[in-house]
Design a protein around this motif. Structure first.
Motif, PDB file in Angstrom:
ATOM      1  N   GLU A 183       0.844  -1.206   0.000  1.00 17.03           N
ATOM      2  CA  GLU A 183       0.000   0.000   0.000  1.00 17.03           C
ATOM      3  C   GLU A 183       0.870   1.244   0.000  1.00 17.03           C
ATOM      4  OE1 GLU A 183      -3.012   2.242   3.119  1.00 17.03           O
ATOM      5  OE2 GLU A 183      -3.084   0.049   2.995  1.00 17.03           O
ATOM      6  N   ILE A 184       0.502   2.212  -0.837  1.00 17.55           N
ATOM      7  CA  ILE A 184       1.207   3.491  -0.857  1.00 17.55           C
ATOM      8  C   ILE A 184       0.218   4.607  -1.129  1.00 17.55           C
ATOM      9  CG2 ILE A 184       1.842   3.303  -3.307  1.00 17.55           C
ATOM     10  CD1 ILE A 184       4.506   4.741  -2.502  1.00 17.55           C
ATOM     11  N   ASN A 185       0.374   5.699  -0.397  1.00 19.38           N
ATOM     12  CA  ASN A 185      -0.485   6.872  -0.544  1.00 19.38           C
ATOM     13  C   ASN A 185       0.396   8.055  -0.919  1.00 19.38           C
ATOM     14  OD1 ASN A 185      -2.654   5.281   0.480  1.00 19.38           O
ATOM     15  ND2 ASN A 185      -1.919   5.678   2.550  1.00 19.38           N
ATOM     16  N   ILE A 186       0.014   8.768  -1.970  1.00 21.45           N
ATOM     17  CA  ILE A 186       0.878   9.809  -2.535  1.00 21.45           C
ATOM     18  C   ILE A 186       0.071  11.069  -2.828  1.00 21.45           C
ATOM     19  CG2 ILE A 186       2.579  10.336  -4.325  1.00 21.45           C
ATOM     20  CD1 ILE A 186       2.562   7.328  -5.028  1.00 21.45           C
ATOM     21  N   THR A 187       0.705  12.208  -2.639  1.00 24.91           N
ATOM     22  CA  THR A 187       0.132  13.494  -3.043  1.00 24.91           C
ATOM     23  C   THR A 187       1.175  14.243  -3.849  1.00 24.91           C
ATOM     24  OG1 THR A 187      -1.232  13.703  -1.063  1.00 24.91           O
ATOM     25  CG2 THR A 187      -0.747  15.733  -2.235  1.00 24.91           C
ATOM     26  N   GLY A 188       0.746  15.022  -4.835  1.00 23.77           N
ATOM     27  CA  GLY A 188       1.704  15.942  -5.418  1.00 23.77           C
ATOM     28  C   GLY A 188       1.632  16.169  -6.903  1.00 23.77           C
ATOM     29  N   GLU A 189       1.917  17.400  -7.275  1.00 13.11           N
ATOM     30  CA  GLU A 189       1.960  17.786  -8.679  1.00 13.11           C
ATOM     31  C   GLU A 189       3.203  17.228  -9.365  1.00 13.11           C
ATOM     32  OE1 GLU A 189       1.827  21.993  -8.664  1.00 13.11           O
ATOM     33  OE2 GLU A 189      -0.126  22.119  -7.663  1.00 13.11           O
ATOM     34  N   LEU A 199       5.674   1.477  -9.992  1.00 16.05           N
ATOM     35  CA  LEU A 199       5.109   0.768  -8.844  1.00 16.05           C
ATOM     36  C   LEU A 199       4.373  -0.492  -9.299  1.00 16.05           C
ATOM     37  CD1 LEU A 199       3.706   3.767  -6.759  1.00 16.05           C
ATOM     38  CD2 LEU A 199       5.447   2.154  -5.985  1.00 16.05           C
ATOM     39  N   ALA A 200       3.546  -0.335 -10.323  1.00 11.04           N
ATOM     40  CA  ALA A 200       2.769  -1.471 -10.829  1.00 11.04           C
ATOM     41  C   ALA A 200       3.683  -2.572 -11.366  1.00 11.04           C
ATOM     42  CB  ALA A 200       1.812  -1.001 -11.919  1.00 11.04           C
ATOM     43  N   LYS A 201       4.796  -2.169 -11.974  1.00  9.53           N
ATOM     44  CA  LYS A 201       5.701  -3.123 -12.608  1.00  9.53           C
ATOM     45  C   LYS A 201       6.581  -3.856 -11.597  1.00  9.53           C
ATOM     46  CE  LYS A 201       7.820  -1.335 -16.051  1.00  9.53           C
ATOM     47  NZ  LYS A 201       8.812  -0.522 -16.803  1.00  9.53           N
ATOM     48  N   LYS A 202       7.035  -3.142 -10.558  1.00 10.55           N
ATOM     49  CA  LYS A 202       8.074  -3.691  -9.689  1.00 10.55           C
ATOM     50  C   LYS A 202       7.595  -4.114  -8.300  1.00 10.55           C
ATOM     51  CE  LYS A 202      11.530  -0.981 -12.158  1.00 10.55           C
ATOM     52  NZ  LYS A 202      12.428   0.181 -12.133  1.00 10.55           N
ATOM     53  N   CYS A 203       6.339  -3.837  -7.985  1.00 11.28           N
ATOM     54  CA  CYS A 203       5.804  -4.206  -6.664  1.00 11.28           C
ATOM     55  C   CYS A 203       4.616  -5.145  -6.860  1.00 11.28           C
ATOM     56  CB  CYS A 203       5.394  -2.967  -5.885  1.00 11.28           C
ATOM     57  SG  CYS A 203       6.751  -1.822  -5.577  1.00 11.28           S
ATOM     58  N   PRO A 204       4.876  -6.426  -7.082  1.00 16.27           N
ATOM     59  CA  PRO A 204       3.806  -7.364  -7.430  1.00 16.27           C
ATOM     60  C   PRO A 204       2.782  -7.599  -6.323  1.00 16.27           C
ATOM     61  CG  PRO A 204       5.869  -8.522  -7.011  1.00 16.27           C
ATOM     62  CD  PRO A 204       6.201  -7.069  -7.053  1.00 16.27           C
ATOM     63  N   LYS A 205       3.142  -7.245  -5.084  1.00 13.29           N
ATOM     64  CA  LYS A 205       2.220  -7.457  -3.963  1.00 13.29           C
ATOM     65  C   LYS A 205       1.335  -6.237  -3.691  1.00 13.29           C
ATOM     66  CE  LYS A 205       5.318 -10.768  -1.762  1.00 13.29           C
ATOM     67  NZ  LYS A 205       6.067 -11.135  -0.534  1.00 13.29           N
ATOM     68  N   LEU A 206       1.528  -5.182  -4.463  1.00 11.57           N
ATOM     69  CA  LEU A 206       0.769  -3.954  -4.263  1.00 11.57           C
ATOM     70  C   LEU A 206      -0.719  -4.188  -4.498  1.00 11.57           C
ATOM     71  CD1 LEU A 206       1.698  -1.050  -3.554  1.00 11.57           C
ATOM     72  CD2 LEU A 206       1.571  -0.518  -5.978  1.00 11.57           C
ATOM     73  N   THR A 207      -1.529  -3.817  -3.513  1.00  9.54           N
ATOM     74  CA  THR A 207      -2.978  -3.995  -3.634  1.00  9.54           C
ATOM     75  C   THR A 207      -3.742  -2.683  -3.570  1.00  9.54           C
ATOM     76  OG1 THR A 207      -3.210  -4.343  -1.241  1.00  9.54           O
ATOM     77  CG2 THR A 207      -2.913  -6.309  -2.622  1.00  9.54           C
ATOM     78  N   ARG A 208      -3.081  -1.620  -3.107  1.00  8.69           N
ATOM     79  CA  ARG A 208      -3.805  -0.354  -2.958  1.00  8.69           C
ATOM     80  C   ARG A 208      -2.878   0.835  -3.190  1.00  8.69           C
ATOM     81  NH1 ARG A 208      -7.678   1.682   2.011  1.00  8.69           N
ATOM     82  NH2 ARG A 208      -7.381   3.905   1.709  1.00  8.69           N
ATOM     83  N   VAL A 209      -3.375   1.774  -3.975  1.00  7.11           N
ATOM     84  CA  VAL A 209      -2.685   3.047  -4.183  1.00  7.11           C
ATOM     85  C   VAL A 209      -3.704   4.164  -4.010  1.00  7.11           C
ATOM     86  CG1 VAL A 209      -1.478   4.524  -5.827  1.00  7.11           C
ATOM     87  CG2 VAL A 209      -0.981   2.090  -5.774  1.00  7.11           C
ATOM     88  N   ASP A 210      -3.377   5.127  -3.165  1.00  8.65           N
ATOM     89  CA  ASP A 210      -4.199   6.326  -3.021  1.00  8.65           C
ATOM     90  C   ASP A 210      -3.435   7.494  -3.633  1.00  8.65           C
ATOM     91  OD1 ASP A 210      -5.963   4.816  -1.597  1.00  8.65           O
ATOM     92  OD2 ASP A 210      -6.158   6.214   0.072  1.00  8.65           O
ATOM     93  N   LEU A 211      -4.082   8.220  -4.523  1.00  9.71           N
ATOM     94  CA  LEU A 211      -3.456   9.367  -5.186  1.00  9.71           C
ATOM     95  C   LEU A 211      -4.263  10.616  -4.866  1.00  9.71           C
ATOM     96  CD1 LEU A 211      -2.889   7.721  -8.679  1.00  9.71           C
ATOM     97  CD2 LEU A 211      -1.210   7.968  -6.846  1.00  9.71           C
TER      98      LEU A 211
END
Length: 268
Positions: A183-189, A199-211
């Motif tokens: 899980e990763i949450n990100i803000t920013g221009e 992230l999608a390519k190199k983190c195969p266990k990623l299930t959630r992204v907040d932008l």
């Protein structure tokens, strides 16, 4: 809550290893309620030396002095939540790193005085970190996140909401060095499609992204995610469009339609 109550708990349970004091208030002589102050936390620190998990959400009156006493007396600390302990600075977090090498879970949400110096110390001294919340720590830059990524490869959850100084550079290094991310949450221009695709390519266990307010993210990133990471959920997206909030619902619809079209009409 008062000092006497904390001392009593500590005396009765000297081997206490976990305590949750979230949103605790202390009644004043005038009948008003204030957050806990340093004396309560110092009393706890002086009487309990085997704490591994401590949560102090919204203890907005405590200062570095209390946290320093806590970490010096509890070297086996693994989890610490300082959400909205807004007076805490690097002066407390650096001793935390030096005294608690087994730390795995740290929440510094709304601790806006924290800088790269504290996060670098954590990265260097606490290699077992798996979860860190730095949301609203506005002084944090790519340098701190890169150091974390290099030294804490087992990170699973990273919250960087409203850390406006973070760019693709830090996210790309996180993606490369922390394959356990879920899980990763990100803000920013400063965040672009390239970082999200990494992230999608190199983190195969990623299930959630907040932008949040990632104005440069385009449909391209979402199509890539859908095609390469079907289990990944874009939980919340808030993009700015001429001052108006644009949510992910329409983007999801567009991505699904385009993705279906690509599947139905594959390239020769």
């Amino acid at each position: 809550i008062n000092i006497e109550a904390i001392v009593k708990i500590a005396q009765i349970f000297p081997k206490l290893n976990s305590i949750n004091l979230d949103y605790c208030r202390k009644e004043t002589d005038k009948g008003t309620c204030l957050s806990m102050s340093n004396d309560v936390i110092i009393a706890l620190a002086e009487n309990c030396h085997e704490l591994t998990k401590i949560s102090l959400k919204d203890a907005y009156l405590i200062t570095d002095t209390a946290i320093i006493a806590l970490v010096k007396n509890n070297p086996n600390l693994t989890e610490l939540d300082l959400t909205r302990c807004c007076k805490i600075t690097d002066e407390a977090i650096i001793p935390l790193a030096q005294n608690c090498p087994s730390l795995t879970d740290l929440n510094l949400k709304w601790c806006e005085e924290i800088t790269d110096n504290a996060i670098t110390a954590l990265a260097q001294k606490c290699p077992n970190l798996t979860k860190i919340d730095l949301s609203w720590c506005r002084e944090i830059t790519d340098n701190a996140i890169i150091e974390l990524a290099h030294r804490c490869p087992n990170l699973t959850i990273v919250d960087l909401r409203w850390c406006d100084n973070i760019t693709d550079t830090a996210i790309t290094v996180l993606a490369k060095r922390c394959p356990e991310l879920t899980e990763i949450n990100i803000t920013g221009e400063n965040i672009t499609d390239a970082a999200i695709m990494d992230l999608a390519k190199k983190c195969p266990k990623l299930t959630r992204v907040d932008l949040w307010r990632c104005e440069q993210i385009t449909k391209t990133a979402f199509i890539y995610i859908k095609n390469h990471c079907p289990t990944l959920k874009i939980e919340t997206v808030w993009l700015q469009n001429n001052g108006c909030g644009v949510y992910i619902k329409q983007i999801r619809t567009d991505v699904a339609a385009e993705s279906s079209s690509s599947t139905a009409n594959p390239s020769p």
